[in-house]
Design a protein around this motif. Sequence first.
Motif, short mmCIF file in Angstrom:
data_model
loop_
_atom_site.label_atom_id
_atom_site.label_comp_id
_atom_site.label_asym_id
_atom_site.label_seq_id
_atom_site.Cartn_x
_atom_site.Cartn_y
_atom_site.Cartn_z
N LYS A 26 69.10 75.15 100.56
CA LYS A 26 67.68 75.18 100.90
C LYS A 26 66.85 74.94 99.64
CE LYS A 26 68.91 76.41 105.02
NZ LYS A 26 68.92 75.42 106.12
N PRO A 27 65.79 74.11 99.74
CA PRO A 27 64.93 73.91 98.58
C PRO A 27 64.11 75.17 98.30
CG PRO A 27 64.01 72.81 100.49
CD PRO A 27 65.36 73.31 100.90
N SER A 28 63.65 75.29 97.08
CA SER A 28 62.78 76.40 96.73
C SER A 28 61.44 76.23 97.43
CB SER A 28 62.58 76.45 95.22
OG SER A 28 61.81 75.33 94.80
N GLU A 29 60.63 77.29 97.41
CA GLU A 29 59.32 77.23 98.05
C GLU A 29 58.45 76.17 97.39
OE1 GLU A 29 55.53 80.17 99.11
OE2 GLU A 29 57.41 80.99 98.31
N ASP A 30 58.50 76.07 96.06
CA ASP A 30 57.72 75.06 95.36
C ASP A 30 58.18 73.65 95.75
OD1 ASP A 30 56.17 76.92 94.11
OD2 ASP A 30 57.28 76.87 92.21
N GLU A 31 59.49 73.46 95.79
CA GLU A 31 60.02 72.14 96.15
C GLU A 31 59.62 71.76 97.57
OE1 GLU A 31 64.09 72.05 93.46
OE2 GLU A 31 64.09 73.01 95.43
N LEU A 32 59.71 72.73 98.48
CA LEU A 32 59.35 72.45 99.87
C LEU A 32 57.87 72.11 99.99
CD1 LEU A 32 60.39 72.27 102.74
CD2 LEU A 32 59.91 74.72 103.01
N ASN A 33 57.03 72.82 99.26
CA ASN A 33 55.59 72.52 99.29
C ASN A 33 55.31 71.14 98.73
OD1 ASN A 33 54.90 74.97 100.46
ND2 ASN A 33 54.61 76.00 98.50
N LYS A 34 55.99 70.77 97.65
CA LYS A 34 55.81 69.43 97.09
C LYS A 34 56.25 68.36 98.09
CE LYS A 34 56.45 70.82 92.25
NZ LYS A 34 57.37 70.79 91.09
N LEU A 35 57.34 68.63 98.76
CA LEU A 35 57.84 67.67 99.75
C LEU A 35 56.84 67.52 100.89
CD1 LEU A 35 60.08 65.84 100.76
CD2 LEU A 35 61.22 67.85 101.73
N LYS A 36 56.32 68.63 101.39
CA LYS A 36 55.34 68.58 102.47
C LYS A 36 54.09 67.83 102.03
CE LYS A 36 56.72 72.86 104.81
NZ LYS A 36 56.32 74.25 105.17
N GLU A 37 53.67 68.06 100.79
CA GLU A 37 52.49 67.38 100.27
C GLU A 37 52.71 65.88 100.22
OE1 GLU A 37 49.70 67.45 96.21
OE2 GLU A 37 51.42 68.81 96.43
N GLN A 38 53.88 65.49 99.77
CA GLN A 38 54.17 64.06 99.67
C GLN A 38 54.26 63.40 101.04
OE1 GLN A 38 54.03 62.06 97.28
NE2 GLN A 38 54.75 60.30 98.47
N VAL A 39 54.90 64.08 101.97
CA VAL A 39 55.02 63.53 103.32
C VAL A 39 53.64 63.37 103.95
CG1 VAL A 39 55.84 64.03 105.65
CG2 VAL A 39 57.37 64.38 103.70
#
Length: 667
Positions: A26-39
């Motif tokens: 599972k990605p970290s919370e920061d990584e997941l937020n960055k991914l959501k932002e990019q998407v």
Amino acid sequence: MIRFVLSLFLLTLLMTSQATVAVAQKPSEDELNKLKEQVSAMRRKLDEIRTEWADDRQKHGRSYYIGEQQVWTDYADLSVHIKAAEWIIRHNDFDKKSTYQQTMTALQDADTLLRELQSRKSRNYNAGSQICGYVSKVDHSVQPYALSLPSNFDPSRSSRMPLYVVLHGRGGRNEVGFIAQHREKKPGEKQTWIQIDVFGRIDNAYRWAGETDVFEAIADVSRRFAIDDRHITLWGFSMGGAGAWHLGMHHPSQWASVGAGAGFVDFYNYQKKTEQLPDYQHKPLRIYDTINYGLNLANVHFVTYGGDQDSQLKTSLLMQEQAEKHDVPLELIIGKDIGHKFTPEAEAEFQQFLGRNNRQGLPKYPGPKQIRFVTYTPKYNQCFWCTIEELDEMYEETTVESKYDESSGLLSLETKNCRLLSISRDIADEISIDDEPPLPLRDAADGLLPSVYFEKLDAGWEVFNYDESRAYQELGSGRKRHDLQGPIDDAFMSSFLCVRGTGTPWSDEHQAWTDWTLERFGREFDKWMRGEIRIVNDSEVTLEMMKDSHLILFGDPGSNKLLNGMLEKLPIEWNRQEITVGGKSYPVEKHGLAMIYPNPLNPHKYIVINSGMTTHEPDFKASNSWLFPKLGDIAVLNYSKTDKGYEETTTWADLFNGDWQLNESEE
């Protein structure tokens, strides 16, 4: 001009993700937020592109329509990468350590492709593998496939090229994993053909919308390149082998060669079941159980493979028995001292068979004079020039075998369980069916239609004239026919639209169950068939929607005005207290009806009442062999509220006969 300003931002995120990706899956919370932002940023950019491309009147790849929506192949190729990331997030599908990085790479690929399109105005195709997408007619979702071009590919080439269609095995590959597996692969050293690897909406053995995916991917690659449809090869291994058996046997005149490695061909043997399922499930097994379709090996060059230590070798041996039973050819290759994979020697032999017969190709139009064809449903009803339009008895063995007399120009057919046939007029001058006197073929129906209809009546076979032929094409006969034969799940293989009632329900308890049923359908279709169901209110349905799509009606005659308006033309009775079907009544506060039936307002489409797909999450998780129809054409379900939703049991279910009626014993 579109100004694309996300590239530097995306590159920064990618560099950050490479440095900080967690060891855990599972990605970290920061990584997941960055991914959501990019998407989210990429999705906004895609929306801008759609608007601009709709107005600029320039070509952006090939254009086609899904309903009233114009689609560009370049847009679908971009969108499929973004969809892959969105589905990873929404289903929390970070199942491997590499998934997060693969998701970011998919977004980077979208970035690269967009910049290429801005500079070139159209996609540049290269030798080797690249990811493509198309918009599906089923649910208007974008679906991926991998395109591989040979090393000597020349985009200016005008001659048509052969095509290989490859089906993957079971393994839970989501869109991101599929893209990661196929992106930037080099072409095979001996590859002289175009190849597509089909996604098939993940793991369903290419059944239902997964089957549609195969043919939509073929249609899409055929928009982009000149494909020679006489030289198409289909093959797969494991689940892909099961898909090759299914598609190869059900569509035998589509393929120059077919190869099935391992896989399964029936439910009972594969699941080691000895107790027969109830008839409403047992009979529809004949839709997908390929073991019943062995006669069709007469019409297609087929090779099967199994390792001598693989339990799925049994599949090849079962089909070899069927080939011997029907005296038809089947090439069998057995790998030595190996389990569930190819040996190098066996794989080479397997591919040589496919290549040799691909080069030979299908017979030229109108096809071979002699065919031997079997089906059990109008769903799979065509072999070269012969189409079985209607059956005497559904899910019973239905055959056509032909002979041709060169001297007289007479085509002779021997049939079993056929009610209505259509035959290409170009195959012969006259036709004799079941030893009856010859009937005209080439000049029948005033010679104005490409195919001629023949119906079996009490007095024998008769030929339709032109007016009768046109009437059948436009209105049908009211009987079961191709793509209007059920069962319930068949409605979800082509365009469908869920219709939610907005009126006052007759029963609050029943309405709560139908609301949950719609929610479950959306949730399961999203997860297991990789698309979002389309939902409209009953007040929003237009004639165009009714023309293009099957209507999936949710509610009761009080809440859903379309259901109310059709009720008198359906083989059921429904009031505020009970539903009556098959001569029995069921109280609505504990019972719901699931049913498929021809739309009374459009004879070319279905309506479905209060049901999505009848296979559910446990079936998808268990095995692809469990993905068969569970409720037939019509069922009464007993429902009870639980903490997690509803528990359902099937109180009664049945199959309509060929006239869309319940058999008398059930009424």
